[in-house]
Design an enzyme around this catalytic site. Sequence first.
Site: not given
Ligand SMILES: Cc1cc2nc3c(=O)[nH]c(=O)nc-3n(C[C@H](O)[C@H](O)[C@H](O)COP(=O)(O)O)c2cc1C
Length: 466
Positions: A261, A264, A266
């Site tokens: 990862h 975002h 981190y």
């Molecule tokens: C509830 C939630 C938790 C997430 N946790 C992570 C995570 O642990 N690691 C990560 O790389 N992205 C995380 N994301 C980002 C998602 O992997 C993804 O990039 C984001 O939801 C956008 O995609 P979507 O529009 O299909 O939801 C999270 C997103 C959501 C909604």
Amino acid sequence: MRPGRSREAIQQVAMALWPLNRLTCDLPAGVAQRHVLIFFQKSLSFYLYSTTISSFLLLSSSITLPPSDLRSQTTMAETTPTSRKPTLFSPYKMSRFNLSHRVVLAPMTRCRALNSVPNQALVEYYRQRATDGGFLITEGTMISPTSAGFPHVPGIFNNEQIEAWKKVVDAVHKQGAIIFCQLWHVGRASHQVYQPGGAAPISSTSKPISKKWRILMPDATYSRYPEPRPLATHEIAEVVEDYRRAAINALEAGFDGIEIHGAHGYLLDQFMKDGINDRTDEYGGSLANRTKFLLQVVQSVAAAIGADRVGIRISPAIDHLDAMDSDPRSLGLAVIERLNKLQFEMGSKLSYLHVTQPRYTAYGQTEAGNHGNEEEVAELMKIWRNSYVGTFICSGGYTRELGLEAVAKEDADLVAYGRLFISNPDLVLRLKLNAPLNRYVRASFYTHDPVVGYTDYPSLEKGSRL
Ligand SMILES: Cc1cc2nc3c(=O)[nH]c(=O)nc-3n(C[C@H](O)[C@H](O)[C@H](O)COP(=O)(O)O)c2cc1C
């Protein structure tokens, strides 16, 4: 020539002409390097796109290709063997894995692993989302006791966690799916309550995340992010070692591979973004320095478990948790150049590069943060996709239509779905049938109930919740 073929051809020739590319990589980081590289890539793309098939054949017969094992993984092996035009539902070979479709479960923190140990709820959640030949990426998983910034996220740094993950992995494998564990260190996106001994969280900097953002506390309230402690230079190697150990543990738990990862806002992103990293040591300043930590992690993990079991996630254009960079395009290219170079040096390709684009507005749901101009971001994604030698996963706001389009246009090999996968355990089937989708309930994203908002979203046969 089909666009996909020409992209592969460009990648092949780029690998063959690697020594030239390498010259540019070794220049001091900055404007000159970027311009030389971009000039080189643009000239090469223009030349290849504008020549006829016969002149290309002549060209390809006269060049020296990279080592044969790398070459064979770079060509037809990664395209659809059966259909001429790939779709979201056509098979794909991702490094050593044969996928039956291109819909990926995006990593998502769900806060259900009480006390950092995966339990039966996680077994059921991942089992529900596994399909034969599908690809799942787990939620962010702690690499060490200092790496958490949410309540009840799972870890992969002790035996109890490894044993518990085995049950999840077994259930997913029984469905015929491939599963990678996302290795996560949140860095400054944490709080003393999540740190051993109540210490300050670690980062590249001592600047806290601004008050625009709030951290979820164990008692379900929100609080300000505290001031972090910048890692001393010599401590960085210890964190690299934590990633390496966690990757080995993941393989021991039965995972098929891991995702680093690096996105975002981190820890690894806190080193890469110049809006955060204010270091004056060898991990601060130039792009080479700011990307060094990520590259060291990739190198160390790939050496431990094999490059073809390692994926990397980055988000150069996302300002989540204040992770801003003054030049996201160059940052993305700097990472990609170095990953390409590393693959060449290792003689083996990585599993994939996963890039989040900031289009978080699907279904009218908006997230905080600067989403950038749609066209600009799409252009950036294309530039990065075409520069990276290997499997490219995109994610962020993809609907059925956008996913189909991304694969058809070969803007990505695989598409990761997040929120839609939360509320649709059988998302792959629904997308295939163009069936209606359940709406997700944001309020239960990070709660701890083992069922509600987690494993109780209905699949098609049980009736949709529309
Ligand atoms: C509830 C939630 C938790 C997430 N946790 C992570 C995570 O642990 N690691 C990560 O790389 N992205 C995380 N994301 C980002 C998602 O992997 C993804 O990039 C984001 O939801 C956008 O995609 P979507 O529009 O299909 O939801 C999270 C997103 C959501 C909604």
